[in-house]
Design a protein around this motif. Structure first.
Motif, mmCIF file in Angstrom:
data_model
loop_
_atom_site.group_PDB
_atom_site.id
_atom_site.type_symbol
_atom_site.label_atom_id
_atom_site.label_comp_id
_atom_site.label_asym_id
_atom_site.label_seq_id
_atom_site.Cartn_x
_atom_site.Cartn_y
_atom_site.Cartn_z
ATOM 1 N N ILE A 191 0.964 -1.265 -0.154
ATOM 2 C CA ILE A 191 -0.009 -0.051 0.087
ATOM 3 C C ILE A 191 0.830 1.199 -0.158
ATOM 4 C CG2 ILE A 191 -1.749 1.325 1.264
ATOM 5 C CD1 ILE A 191 -2.445 -1.492 2.584
ATOM 6 N N PHE A 192 0.545 1.966 -0.945
ATOM 7 C CA PHE A 192 1.233 3.297 -1.153
ATOM 8 C C PHE A 192 0.015 4.558 -0.799
ATOM 9 C CE2 PHE A 192 3.750 0.668 -3.831
ATOM 10 C CZ PHE A 192 4.848 0.865 -3.497
ATOM 11 N N ASP A 193 0.236 5.030 0.330
ATOM 12 C CA ASP A 193 -0.811 5.856 0.821
ATOM 13 C C ASP A 193 -0.379 7.114 0.743
ATOM 14 O OD1 ASP A 193 -3.364 6.772 1.936
ATOM 15 O OD2 ASP A 193 -2.970 6.152 4.028
ATOM 16 N N GLY A 194 -1.447 8.310 0.349
ATOM 17 C CA GLY A 194 -1.089 9.435 0.267
ATOM 18 C C GLY A 194 -0.002 10.107 -0.690
ATOM 19 N N ILE A 195 -0.306 9.316 -2.052
ATOM 20 C CA ILE A 195 0.661 9.570 -2.807
ATOM 21 C C ILE A 195 0.272 10.917 -3.704
ATOM 22 C CG2 ILE A 195 1.558 7.366 -3.132
ATOM 23 C CD1 ILE A 195 -0.202 7.026 -5.803
#
Length: 120
Positions: free
Chosen positions: A3-7
């Motif tokens: 998960i890559f959050d706030g990209i």
């Protein structure tokens, strides 16, 4: 699951991108279900996803973000990435993005493809 959050953010909308290996339509649906066990993702406006499955072909779900699943599929096909789901999550920020929403989906998928751990 990665998960890559706030990209990305755009006019109040916030984006995350997630993904991982799956081998079937049921596994793809379970992947999204598992992602949404995290309350933050369950409350998202859209969890749009796509996967190109060996033997089954492309599978997508727009989750209300009409056309976004096809954008993900095209990018996965160009990258020749099979049996790997990519989910673009959007939390609506109050302002419509129009066609820019597709650019944000593309940017999210590009981020995932460039930063995932299992690059072959």
């Amino acid at each position: 699951m990665q998960i890559f959050d706030g990209i990305l953010t755009d006019r109040g909308s916030k984006y995350a991108v997630s993904g991982g290996p799956v081998a079937s339509r049921a596994a793809a649906q379970n992947f999204v279900k598992t992602l949404c066990k995290d309350r933050k993702f369950a409350k998202a406006t859209h969890n749009t996803w796509g996967v190109v499955l060996e033997g089954e072909g492309p599978v997508k779900n727009d989750d209300g973000e009409s056309g976004a699943g096809m954008v993900i599929l095209r990018m996965l096909e160009r990258a020749d990435l099979r049996n790997h789901i990519v989910v673009v999550t959007r939390w609506y920020g109050g302002k419509k993005l129009g066609g820019d929403r597709f650019r944000r989906v593309q940017e999210s998928v590009r981020h995932y493809l460039a930063n995932r751990d299992d690059v072959a």
